[in-house]
Write an enzyme that holds these catalytic residues in place. Structure first.
Site, mmCIF file in Angstrom:
data_model
loop_
_atom_site.group_PDB
_atom_site.id
_atom_site.type_symbol
_atom_site.label_atom_id
_atom_site.label_comp_id
_atom_site.label_asym_id
_atom_site.label_seq_id
_atom_site.Cartn_x
_atom_site.Cartn_y
_atom_site.Cartn_z
ATOM 1 N N GLU A 55 -7.865 -7.721 3.814
ATOM 2 C CA GLU A 55 -7.884 -6.959 2.706
ATOM 3 C C GLU A 55 -6.311 -6.873 2.424
ATOM 4 O OE1 GLU A 55 -8.092 -4.227 -0.163
ATOM 5 O OE2 GLU A 55 -9.291 -3.242 0.971
ATOM 6 N N GLU B 20 4.595 -6.197 -4.572
ATOM 7 C CA GLU B 20 3.882 -4.797 -4.414
ATOM 8 C C GLU B 20 4.907 -3.984 -3.840
ATOM 9 O OE1 GLU B 20 1.120 -4.735 -0.769
ATOM 10 O OE2 GLU B 20 -0.377 -3.544 -2.149
ATOM 11 N N LYS C 56 -6.824 -1.759 16.470
ATOM 12 C CA LYS C 56 -5.327 -1.315 16.692
ATOM 13 C C LYS C 56 -5.074 -0.707 15.298
ATOM 14 C CE LYS C 56 -1.588 -2.763 15.485
ATOM 15 N NZ LYS C 56 -0.753 -1.376 15.301
ATOM 16 N N CYS D 213 -3.705 -0.143 -1.841
ATOM 17 C CA CYS D 213 -3.607 -1.328 -1.844
ATOM 18 C C CYS D 213 -4.279 -1.721 -3.422
ATOM 19 C CB CYS D 213 -4.750 -2.130 -0.908
ATOM 20 S SG CYS D 213 -6.267 -1.677 -0.900
HETATM 21 P P1 NDP Z 1 1.692 -4.439 7.667
HETATM 22 O O1 NDP Z 1 0.890 -5.220 7.033
HETATM 23 O O2 NDP Z 1 2.695 -4.928 8.419
HETATM 24 O O3 NDP Z 1 0.829 -3.457 8.659
HETATM 25 C C1 NDP Z 1 -0.518 -3.150 8.802
HETATM 26 C C2 NDP Z 1 -1.046 -3.307 10.184
HETATM 27 O O4 NDP Z 1 -0.832 -4.763 10.761
HETATM 28 C C3 NDP Z 1 -0.329 -2.347 11.365
HETATM 29 O O5 NDP Z 1 -1.337 -1.739 12.074
HETATM 30 C C4 NDP Z 1 0.599 -3.088 11.730
HETATM 31 O O6 NDP Z 1 1.056 -2.511 13.079
HETATM 32 C C5 NDP Z 1 -0.148 -4.544 12.025
HETATM 33 N N1 NDP Z 1 0.614 -5.690 11.982
HETATM 34 C C6 NDP Z 1 1.742 -5.929 11.796
HETATM 35 N N2 NDP Z 1 2.343 -7.337 11.993
HETATM 36 C C7 NDP Z 1 1.119 -7.868 12.733
HETATM 37 C C8 NDP Z 1 0.718 -9.126 13.344
HETATM 38 N N3 NDP Z 1 1.641 -10.027 13.379
HETATM 39 N N4 NDP Z 1 -0.300 -9.272 13.972
HETATM 40 C C9 NDP Z 1 -1.190 -8.108 14.019
HETATM 41 N N5 NDP Z 1 -1.163 -6.898 13.342
HETATM 42 C C10 NDP Z 1 0.064 -6.710 12.677
HETATM 43 O O7 NDP Z 1 2.208 -3.269 6.726
HETATM 44 P P2 NDP Z 1 3.532 -2.387 6.836
HETATM 45 O O8 NDP Z 1 3.114 -1.088 7.285
HETATM 46 O O9 NDP Z 1 4.638 -3.108 7.635
HETATM 47 O O10 NDP Z 1 4.043 -2.027 5.168
HETATM 48 C C11 NDP Z 1 4.797 -3.217 4.601
HETATM 49 C C12 NDP Z 1 4.082 -3.451 3.192
HETATM 50 O O11 NDP Z 1 2.684 -3.953 3.522
HETATM 51 C C13 NDP Z 1 3.901 -2.134 2.362
HETATM 52 O O12 NDP Z 1 5.168 -1.971 1.576
HETATM 53 C C14 NDP Z 1 2.777 -2.454 1.352
HETATM 54 O O13 NDP Z 1 3.287 -3.516 0.458
HETATM 55 C C15 NDP Z 1 1.781 -3.398 2.260
HETATM 56 N N6 NDP Z 1 0.705 -2.588 2.635
HETATM 57 C C16 NDP Z 1 -0.354 -2.757 2.409
HETATM 58 C C17 NDP Z 1 -1.558 -2.221 2.697
HETATM 59 C C18 NDP Z 1 -2.742 -2.351 1.958
HETATM 60 O O14 NDP Z 1 -3.720 -1.221 2.007
HETATM 61 N N7 NDP Z 1 -3.315 -3.295 1.478
HETATM 62 C C19 NDP Z 1 -1.459 -1.249 3.842
HETATM 63 C C20 NDP Z 1 -0.343 -1.068 4.346
HETATM 64 C C21 NDP Z 1 0.941 -1.916 3.869
HETATM 65 P P3 NDP Z 1 2.567 -1.989 13.012
HETATM 66 O O15 NDP Z 1 2.421 -0.707 12.165
HETATM 67 O O16 NDP Z 1 2.769 -1.864 14.408
HETATM 68 O O17 NDP Z 1 3.356 -2.978 12.399
#
Ligand code: NDP
Length: 497
Positions: free
Chosen positions: A263, A397, A187, A298
């Protein structure tokens, strides 16, 4: 070879539609999610929002295809050939993939073409090359028995990827899982699914059995959660926020005690000691470390910890590097600076800066958004001084181009400031004293320490992953392939043979 024309009109890019299940596109019969262009906020298209039934269909198809195709029992060299062809096809479609990567994401097309696409192909190639290189030792058992480890794929692996580097994240998750002989249901973030869908199509062209690699679109809280919970998903690999990582780990524990690779977030320090060989180079590492992809990485180096004596010249050099940074639509090849992904992300960045200022922090450079970019959220690179361990931008973050600045007077104090109470993803150490660099490396709790550089290289054998709340397990390297398999201990007694 000359660089092809990369500029494009985002409205002209044909977008893959639907989910990719069983080797072809499947229209989503459910509700849809609007996708916008981060550069100007203009609606671009939509993706289907898979309900639990669609996830169930994708996972069931994947399991049937995995069994019927014998993907997991083929000689690893055969899987390697398919993956290597896939990597070659990715290279061959570099321009169109770069454009698809860019169209709904924050990745400037020139960077997507020069880095993300070749890095994606190389990651898949790396795991193809590793597929038949694993071997184990015979265990030191009694003389009349033979003990060894037999490694096997899990079955169907669930992968969930974020929006910041869609292609690379797909290859980090799928490369090892597929090379190890698993099927995958992935996904992507609903904001950036298009390049991942195209990768799935290219996998079929490369000869991957239909159903072995599938993509379902939808929101995390519903589609992502349904994937994690599905009884036939044997392992989950995720990159994203710590908050979501915790939710996934909880779901995985409650629905099958499944292994997870997570990660997660970071708050990585850039520790600059008094003596560095080339201050300009250090300033360049710091600038790239927190502005690359608009700080939405990240491993963003978001905390500068600098010796008092070099703080002045370093901040001067840093501001000279930041001054020319200008926004631009990511579909122009001249653009180097990324917008924030969404209004929500923009609000989050601004609220963390405001909360930090309310706590006593001072904006010494930047602040606010560039003007004239419509609903595109191009945040100015921003430096925050007068911060402490309590400051929200130091604790949390930000995921935007924001660097906090703290100074120190001796080695112990610098290393103590570099430590973070929550995160431990990466750290940069800058010094011309190798002894000092190694002492710092030993004492900083982080999954990766870069010395006199900041950022990954093309050396994919080096794994990446975090300590503490920055995650569990590793992407890349031999470790990622090993974590895509379960390991069976075998002991044979000769006596009874
Ligand atoms: P998320 O961690 O919520 O999203 C990352 C992925 O996980 C997306 O595909 C998301 O889908 C999915 N996801 C969200 N909730 C669930 C769940 N309960 N079960 C399974 N999958 C899920 O990040 P956000 O996009 O909300 O960003 C928020 C913050 O997260 C950022 O400000 C940043 O701090 C951090 N982040 C860190 C990343 C990294 O590389 N370590 C990458 C992205 C974000 P959907 O988009 O539909 O919610």
């Amino acid at each position: 070879m000359s660089t092809p024309t990369l500029d494009f009109e985002p409205g002209d890019v044909p977008l893959p539609q639907g989910h990719f299940i069983g080797g072809s596109f499947v229209p989503g019969g459910e509700t849809h999610i609007d996708v916008r262009r981060p550069s100007d906020g203009v609606p671009l298209g939509y993706v289907p929002d898979a309900c639990a039934d669609t996830v169930d269909r994708a996972v069931s198809d994947a399991l049937s295809a995995w069994k019927a195709s014998g993907w997991g029992t083929r000689p690893p060299r055969e899987r390697a050939r398919v993956l290597a062809r896939w990597a070659d096809l990715i290279d061959a479609h570099a321009v169109s993939l770069a454009q698809l990567e860019t169209v709904s994401s924050t990745r400037p097309v020139a960077e997507a073409y020069a880095s993300d696409v070749p890095f994606t192909a190389d990651a898949i190639r790396f795991f193809a090359e590793l597929a038949d290189k694993l071997g184990g030792d015979l265990a030191a058992t009694r003389q009349d028995s033979l003990g060894f480890i037999s490694s096997e794929p899990y079955g169907v692996v669930g992968a969930i990827t974020p929006w910041n580097f869609p292609l690379s994240m797909c290859s980090w998750k799928c490369g090892p899982a597929l090379a190890a002989g698993n099927a995958v249901v992935l996904k992507p973030s609903e904001m950036t699914p298009f390049s991942t869908l195209r990768l799935a199509e290219l996998a079929i062209e490369a000869g991957m059995p239909p159903g072995v690699f599938n993509v379902v679109n939808g929101r995390g809280a519903t589609t992502g959660a349904a994937l994690t919970r599905h009884p036939d998903i044997a392992k989950v690999s995720f990159t994203g926020s710590t908050r979501t990582g915790v939710a996934i780990m909880t779901e995985a524990a409650q629905h099958g005690v499944k292994p997870v690779t997570l990660e997660l977030g970071g708050k990585s320090p850039q520790l600059v000691f008094e003596h560095v060989t080339n201050l300009e180079h250090t300033a360049h590492c710091i600038a790239r470390g927190f502005t690359s992809n608009g700080g939405q990485a990240c491993v963003a180096g978001s905390r500068l910890i600098v010796h008092k004596r070099v703080a002045g010249p370093l901040l001067d050099a840093l501001q000279r590097l930041l001054a020319p940074i200008a926004p631009g639509p990511v579909w122009r090849s001249s653009t180097r600076y990324s917008p924030l992904i969404s209004r929500m992300q923009a609000e989050r960045v601004e609220s963390l800066i405001a909360a930090s200022v309310a706590d006593g922090a001072e904006v010494i450079y930047g602040g606010g958004f560039f003007e004239g970019t419509g609903d595109g959220y191009f945040h100015r690179p921003t430096l925050l001084a007068n911060v402490t361990g309590r400051t929200p931008a130091v604790r949390e973050e930000v995921f935007g181009p924001v660097l906090t600045v703290q100074t120190f007077e001796d080695e112990d104090e610098g290393i103590a400031l570099a430590a973070h109470p929550t995160y431990g993803l990466a750290a940069g150490v800058h010094t011309s004293d190798i002894g000092q660099a190694l002492r710092a490396m030993r004492r900083i709790a982080a999954g990766t320490v870069w010395i006199n550089r900041y950022g990954r290289s093309g050396d994919l054998i080096i794994p990446t992953g975090g300590f503490r709340q920055s995650g569990i397990g590793k992407d890349l390297g031999r470790e990622a392939l090993l974590a895509s398999m379960r390991h069976k201990s075998v002991l044979i007694d000769f006596e009874a043979l």
